[in-house]
Design a protein around this motif. Structure first.
Motif, PDB file in Angstrom:
ATOM      1  N   LEU A   1      18.057  15.249 -18.212  1.00 58.96           N
ATOM      2  CA  LEU A   1      18.826  14.073 -17.811  1.00 58.96           C
ATOM      3  C   LEU A   1      18.901  13.075 -18.956  1.00 58.96           C
ATOM      4  CD1 LEU A   1      20.335  12.419 -15.758  1.00 58.96           C
ATOM      5  CD2 LEU A   1      18.167  11.582 -14.855  1.00 58.96           C
ATOM      6  N   ALA A   2      17.753  12.807 -19.576  1.00 55.64           N
ATOM      7  CA  ALA A   2      17.737  11.845 -20.680  1.00 55.64           C
ATOM      8  C   ALA A   2      18.690  12.296 -21.777  1.00 55.64           C
ATOM      9  CB  ALA A   2      16.321  11.705 -21.226  1.00 55.64           C
ATOM     10  N   LEU A   3      18.670  13.594 -22.101  1.00 55.14           N
ATOM     11  CA  LEU A   3      19.531  14.089 -23.177  1.00 55.14           C
ATOM     12  C   LEU A   3      21.000  14.102 -22.763  1.00 55.14           C
ATOM     13  CD1 LEU A   3      17.464  16.888 -24.908  1.00 55.14           C
ATOM     14  CD2 LEU A   3      18.158  14.666 -25.789  1.00 55.14           C
ATOM     15  N   THR A   4      21.263  14.350 -21.480  1.00 51.21           N
ATOM     16  CA  THR A   4      22.652  14.292 -21.013  1.00 51.21           C
ATOM     17  C   THR A   4      23.208  12.890 -21.201  1.00 51.21           C
ATOM     18  OG1 THR A   4      22.203  15.986 -19.359  1.00 51.21           O
ATOM     19  CG2 THR A   4      24.164  14.647 -19.035  1.00 51.21           C
ATOM     20  N   VAL A   5      22.392  11.884 -20.836  1.00 52.16           N
ATOM     21  CA  VAL A   5      22.821  10.490 -21.003  1.00 52.16           C
ATOM     22  C   VAL A   5      23.112  10.227 -22.480  1.00 52.16           C
ATOM     23  CG1 VAL A   5      22.078   8.095 -20.829  1.00 52.16           C
ATOM     24  CG2 VAL A   5      21.581   9.691 -18.973  1.00 52.16           C
ATOM     25  N   VAL A   6      22.198  10.660 -23.329  1.00 52.08           N
ATOM     26  CA  VAL A   6      22.406  10.479 -24.774  1.00 52.08           C
ATOM     27  C   VAL A   6      23.708  11.141 -25.198  1.00 52.08           C
ATOM     28  CG1 VAL A   6      21.552  11.153 -27.052  1.00 52.08           C
ATOM     29  CG2 VAL A   6      19.967  10.266 -25.337  1.00 52.08           C
ATOM     30  N   GLY A   7      23.908  12.385 -24.755  1.00 54.22           N
ATOM     31  CA  GLY A   7      25.096  13.135 -25.161  1.00 54.22           C
ATOM     32  C   GLY A   7      26.378  12.425 -24.763  1.00 54.22           C
ATOM     33  N   VAL A   8      26.446  11.970 -23.515  1.00 58.80           N
ATOM     34  CA  VAL A   8      27.667  11.333 -23.030  1.00 58.80           C
ATOM     35  C   VAL A   8      27.931  10.044 -23.811  1.00 58.80           C
ATOM     36  CG1 VAL A   8      28.647  10.076 -21.076  1.00 58.80           C
ATOM     37  CG2 VAL A   8      27.644  12.345 -20.740  1.00 58.80           C
ATOM     38  N   ILE A   9      26.897   9.226 -23.981  1.00 56.79           N
ATOM     39  CA  ILE A   9      27.125   7.932 -24.636  1.00 56.79           C
ATOM     40  C   ILE A   9      27.418   8.116 -26.128  1.00 56.79           C
ATOM     41  CG2 ILE A   9      26.057   5.732 -25.221  1.00 56.79           C
ATOM     42  CD1 ILE A   9      24.780   5.759 -22.470  1.00 56.79           C
ATOM     43  N   VAL A  10      26.680   9.012 -26.768  1.00 55.57           N
ATOM     44  CA  VAL A  10      26.972   9.284 -28.183  1.00 55.57           C
ATOM     45  C   VAL A  10      28.393   9.819 -28.321  1.00 55.57           C
ATOM     46  CG1 VAL A  10      26.428  10.810 -30.124  1.00 55.57           C
ATOM     47  CG2 VAL A  10      24.604   9.604 -28.937  1.00 55.57           C
ATOM     48  N   GLY A  11      28.779  10.703 -27.399  1.00 55.84           N
ATOM     49  CA  GLY A  11      30.141  11.226 -27.415  1.00 55.84           C
ATOM     50  C   GLY A  11      31.165  10.096 -27.337  1.00 55.84           C
ATOM     51  N   GLU A  12      30.923   9.138 -26.466  1.00 57.37           N
ATOM     52  CA  GLU A  12      31.857   8.022 -26.330  1.00 57.37           C
ATOM     53  C   GLU A  12      31.885   7.167 -27.592  1.00 57.37           C
ATOM     54  OE1 GLU A  12      31.640   7.242 -21.498  1.00 57.37           O
ATOM     55  OE2 GLU A  12      30.519   5.964 -22.882  1.00 57.37           O
ATOM     56  N   VAL A  13      30.714   6.989 -28.197  1.00 57.73           N
ATOM     57  CA  VAL A  13      30.659   6.177 -29.416  1.00 57.73           C
ATOM     58  C   VAL A  13      31.430   6.875 -30.545  1.00 57.73           C
ATOM     59  CG1 VAL A  13      29.118   5.373 -31.254  1.00 57.73           C
ATOM     60  CG2 VAL A  13      28.522   4.980 -28.863  1.00 57.73           C
ATOM     61  N   LEU A  14      31.254   8.210 -30.629  1.00 59.98           N
ATOM     62  CA  LEU A  14      31.859   8.932 -31.753  1.00 59.98           C
ATOM     63  C   LEU A  14      33.379   9.025 -31.646  1.00 59.98           C
ATOM     64  CD1 LEU A  14      29.321  11.818 -32.419  1.00 59.98           C
ATOM     65  CD2 LEU A  14      29.654   9.672 -33.667  1.00 59.98           C
ATOM     66  N   GLY A  15      33.913   9.026 -30.456  1.00 57.42           N
ATOM     67  CA  GLY A  15      35.360   9.117 -30.363  1.00 57.42           C
ATOM     68  C   GLY A  15      35.793   9.163 -28.928  1.00 57.42           C
ATOM     69  N   SER A  16      36.440   8.077 -28.427  1.00 62.05           N
ATOM     70  CA  SER A  16      36.877   8.089 -27.045  1.00 62.05           C
ATOM     71  C   SER A  16      37.846   6.949 -26.816  1.00 62.05           C
ATOM     72  CB  SER A  16      35.675   7.942 -26.116  1.00 62.05           C
ATOM     73  OG  SER A  16      35.079   6.680 -26.337  1.00 62.05           O
ATOM     74  N   THR A  17      38.379   6.853 -25.625  1.00 63.67           N
ATOM     75  CA  THR A  17      39.300   5.775 -25.304  1.00 63.67           C
ATOM     76  C   THR A  17      38.796   4.954 -24.132  1.00 63.67           C
ATOM     77  OG1 THR A  17      40.469   7.326 -23.900  1.00 63.67           O
ATOM     78  CG2 THR A  17      41.337   7.004 -26.124  1.00 63.67           C
ATOM     79  N   ALA A  18      37.626   5.290 -23.599  1.00 66.93           N
ATOM     80  CA  ALA A  18      37.089   4.539 -22.468  1.00 66.93           C
ATOM     81  C   ALA A  18      35.606   4.841 -22.317  1.00 66.93           C
ATOM     82  CB  ALA A  18      37.826   4.919 -21.180  1.00 66.93           C
ATOM     83  N   GLY A  19      34.923   4.011 -21.533  1.00 65.27           N
ATOM     84  CA  GLY A  19      33.493   4.218 -21.289  1.00 65.27           C
ATOM     85  C   GLY A  19      32.648   3.200 -22.045  1.00 65.27           C
ATOM     86  N   LEU A  20      31.364   3.159 -21.676  1.00 66.93           N
ATOM     87  CA  LEU A  20      30.443   2.204 -22.299  1.00 66.93           C
ATOM     88  C   LEU A  20      30.372   2.387 -23.812  1.00 66.93           C
ATOM     89  CD1 LEU A  20      27.167   1.806 -20.229  1.00 66.93           C
ATOM     90  CD2 LEU A  20      28.516   0.007 -21.315  1.00 66.93           C
ATOM     91  N   GLY A  21      30.265   3.637 -24.232  1.00 64.70           N
ATOM     92  CA  GLY A  21      30.163   3.932 -25.658  1.00 64.70           C
ATOM     93  C   GLY A  21      31.415   3.447 -26.392  1.00 64.70           C
TER      94      GLY A  21
ATOM     95  N   LYS B   1      33.177  14.472 -23.530  1.00 70.76           N
ATOM     96  CA  LYS B   1      31.883  13.801 -23.327  1.00 70.76           C
ATOM     97  C   LYS B   1      31.003  14.607 -22.360  1.00 70.76           C
ATOM     98  CE  LYS B   1      34.250  11.114 -25.480  1.00 70.76           C
ATOM     99  NZ  LYS B   1      35.633  11.490 -25.827  1.00 70.76           N
ATOM    100  N   ILE B   2      31.673  15.076 -21.307  1.00 73.45           N
ATOM    101  CA  ILE B   2      30.931  15.887 -20.340  1.00 73.45           C
ATOM    102  C   ILE B   2      30.396  17.137 -21.024  1.00 73.45           C
ATOM    103  CG2 ILE B   2      31.224  17.334 -18.289  1.00 73.45           C
ATOM    104  CD1 ILE B   2      33.212  15.175 -17.281  1.00 73.45           C
ATOM    105  N   ALA B   3      31.243  17.743 -21.858  1.00 75.60           N
ATOM    106  CA  ALA B   3      30.813  18.963 -22.549  1.00 75.60           C
ATOM    107  C   ALA B   3      29.623  18.673 -23.459  1.00 75.60           C
ATOM    108  CB  ALA B   3      31.973  19.542 -23.356  1.00 75.60           C
ATOM    109  N   PHE B   4      29.667  17.549 -24.149  1.00 75.54           N
ATOM    110  CA  PHE B   4      28.581  17.244 -25.077  1.00 75.54           C
ATOM    111  C   PHE B   4      27.289  16.901 -24.323  1.00 75.54           C
ATOM    112  CE2 PHE B   4      26.767  14.588 -28.687  1.00 75.54           C
ATOM    113  CZ  PHE B   4      26.460  15.700 -29.450  1.00 75.54           C
ATOM    114  N   GLY B   5      27.426  16.114 -23.259  1.00 75.66           N
ATOM    115  CA  GLY B   5      26.253  15.799 -22.439  1.00 75.66           C
ATOM    116  C   GLY B   5      25.648  17.067 -21.862  1.00 75.66           C
ATOM    117  N   PHE B   6      26.515  17.959 -21.388  1.00 79.02           N
ATOM    118  CA  PHE B   6      26.058  19.250 -20.852  1.00 79.02           C
ATOM    119  C   PHE B   6      25.303  20.035 -21.913  1.00 79.02           C
ATOM    120  CE2 PHE B   6      27.147  23.754 -20.995  1.00 79.02           C
ATOM    121  CZ  PHE B   6      26.475  24.209 -19.873  1.00 79.02           C
ATOM    122  N   LEU B   7      25.914  20.096 -23.115  1.00 74.32           N
ATOM    123  CA  LEU B   7      25.321  20.875 -24.211  1.00 74.32           C
ATOM    124  C   LEU B   7      23.910  20.388 -24.528  1.00 74.32           C
ATOM    125  CD1 LEU B   7      26.528  23.158 -25.912  1.00 74.32           C
ATOM    126  CD2 LEU B   7      26.873  21.472 -27.719  1.00 74.32           C
TER     127      LEU B   7
END
Ligand SMILES: Nc1ncnc2c1ncn2[C@@H]1O[C@H](COP(=O)(O)OP(=O)(O)OP(=O)(O)O)[C@@H](O)[C@H]1O
Ligand SMILES: [Mg+2]
Lengths: 258, 250
Positions: free
Chosen positions: B185-205, B123-129
């Protein structure tokens, strides 16, 4: 100290561009005495600004050397040299007062102190009410005065001025010249002044150095041993003017013929 | 005047909510989620009844955003400065960056999960990207705005490289830079949350996908509202920081 204040000793400079190399100055030598008002005049593009930048340590010569008080110049030294640039180059996000205080700030002076010194300079320049204005809110002449005040604020012995009144109309220019003379006579600084204007050169300087068309060489040096304030109509100045015009005309024609 | 504008906006909002309520009840309350079901769900969520671990998930997401953004800013400023201050490097590599960015970023996400796993790192990597590019662009544009004459003036008055940066370059670049930092910043937030929605085990997404997957649609909408509030809060904080920076440096 005995010797001249500024010595320009056989300096040459070429500017490499992507297309070719422009020779800007070729073996220029000149000496400026302490408290002299030395004017450099010459056709456009002959290297006047380059020469001034070299004395100020902003451009280093390819050959030759500039010395101040006998010491070679290796970089900008605002303790000894202050500069006024061809366009006022004020920091647009700072008020007039903070622009004047800029050099003092870089010296590490405290804010109240540098603002006090800058404020004291603005008064005699007719800018007291404009201290808190931003450059875009000032007229061209006011901006130029702020730029001059910024140079005077650091109280160096040498002031280099690159066509400081170039962008002003004739009347303002004459007034600014008078004002500058009054400062120079009071503060007794060594001034190197660049101009296009014969009149300005003759009214202000103790000595006029004429450069040739590019690459700039020293064409002639003219002493102006007349008291201030000077009268352009006086016979002494008129004959000097004719001499100087003879020197410059030839070089200007060369520039235009190209 | 302002009162009437606000009243008009409130009326519109109320109208939409009412229309939604009516339409949702008429069709399928489970799929269309009328507002009357959202409010209780939101209350349950905020009282930590529906998801007792909500604070931990939110905190994780915030940390991921923070780390991703710090990386995006650090790398973005450095890359931008190198490309901006070395014109030849800039001419060679800046177009490449643009080409990379033209690819829809989501296509990188699966490979990030392969590289970094399902945890916070991907997620961090995607938000960073997503966040790094606007920062690089802003620095590149900002450097171009710096006047050479003003840099020369600062040097003439005794500024070394650090002071030149602080007194001339930073103020010249400020508005472009803050714009890029906020977009990043706005895009980092999008990246992290989208990352969580697409595949994760924790977080808001993750909670959002979880609620959605179980068809707990009212909880899902409540979570989306919480996410929205958090994003708005982050943006407001960024706006505040921007105003402060302007007052401080320009
Ligand atoms: N940084 C630079 N890069 C390339 N060429 C330069 C540079 N600075 C000056 N030159 C060239 O050097 C020559 C002298 O320039 P300079 O600015 O010193 O002339 P000048 O006498 O001050 O002219 P003007 O009276 O029009 O101000 C010009 O031909 C100019 O194009
Ligand atoms: Mg010039």
């Amino acid at each position: 100290m005995a010797g001249p204040h500024i010595v320009v000793d056989g300096v040459s400079k070429r500017f490499e561009t992507s297309a070719d190399a422009v020779p800007a100055l070729s073996e220029v030598s000149l000496a400026v005495g302490r408290r002299e008002f030395c004017t450099v005049i010459g056709p456009s593009g002959c290297g006047k600004s380059t020469l001034l930048a070299m004395i100020g340590g902003l451009v280093l010569p390819d050959a030759g050397q500039v010395r101040i008080d006998g010491q070679p110049v290796e970089g900008p030294d605002p303790r000894r040299v202050a500069m006024v640039f061809q366009d006022p180059a004020l920091l647009p996000w700072r008020t007039a007062l903070d622009n004047v205080a800029f050099g003092l700030e870089l010296r590490g002076m405290s804010r109240p102190e540098r603002r006090r010194i800058a404020g004291d300079l603005l008064g005699p320049l007719g800018l007291r009410e404009f201290a808190e204005r931003y450059p875009r809110e000032l007229s061209g002449g006011m901006r130029q005065r702020v730029a001059i005040a910024r140079a005077l604020a650091i109280d160096s012995e040498i002031v280099l001025m690159d066509e400081p009144f170039g962008a002003l109309d004739e009347q303002t220019r004459l007034l600014m010249g008078e004002w500058l003379l009054s400062i120079w006579t009071r503060a007794r600084k060594t001034v190197v002044f660049v101009t296009h204007s014969l009149q300005e050169a003759l009214l202000l300087s103790t000595r006029v150095v004429a450069l040739t068309a590019r690459p700039g060489r020293v064409k002639s040096v003219l002493e102006v041993p007349l008291p201030y304030p000077r009268d352009l109509e006086s016979p002494g100045l008129a004959s000097l003017r004719a001499t100087l015009w003879g020197e410059i005309r030839e070089e200007s024609l060369k520039t235009m013929g190209r | 005047m302002i009162g009437r504008v606000l009243a008009a906006r409130a009326a519109l909002g109320l109208g939409v909510v009412l229309a939604w309520e009516v339409a949702a009840r008429a069709r399928d309350p489970l799929l269309y989620i009328p507002p009357s079901r959202v409010l209780p769900a939101l209350a349950r969520l905020l009282l930590l009844r529906s998801f007792p671990l909500l604070p931990e998930h939110v905190w994780l997401t915030l940390r991921e955003i923070l780390v991703a953004y710090a990386l995006a800013v650090g790398v973005g400023l450095a890359v931008g400065a190198v490309l901006g201050l070395r014109p030849t490097l800039g001419r060679v590599y800046a177009p490449l960056l643009g080409a990379l960015y033209a690819v829809p970023s989501v296509v990188w996400y699966p490979s990030l999960m392969l590289l970094f796993g399902l945890g916070a790192a991907s997620k961090i990597a995607f938000g960073f990207l997503l966040g790094v590019y606007p920062v690089v662009l802003a620095v590149l544009a900002g450097v171009r705005q710096v006047s050479r004459e003003l840099v020369t003036v600062a040097r003439a008055f005794g500024a070394g490289p650090g002071r030149v940066f602080r007194t001339v370059m930073l103020p010249s670049m400020l508005s472009t830079l803050t714009g890029g930092l906020r977009a990043g910043l706005a895009l980092t937030v999008v990246g992290v949350i989208v990352g969580e929605v697409l595949g994760s085990t924790a977080g808001l997404g993750y909670l959002i996908t979880y609620a959605y997957g179980l068809l707990r649609t009212a909880d899902y909408v409540a979570l989306v509202l919480v996410t929205l509030a958090i994003v708005l809060a982050i943006d407001a904080a960024a706006g505040l920081a921007e105003r402060r920076a302007r007052r401080r440096w320009a």
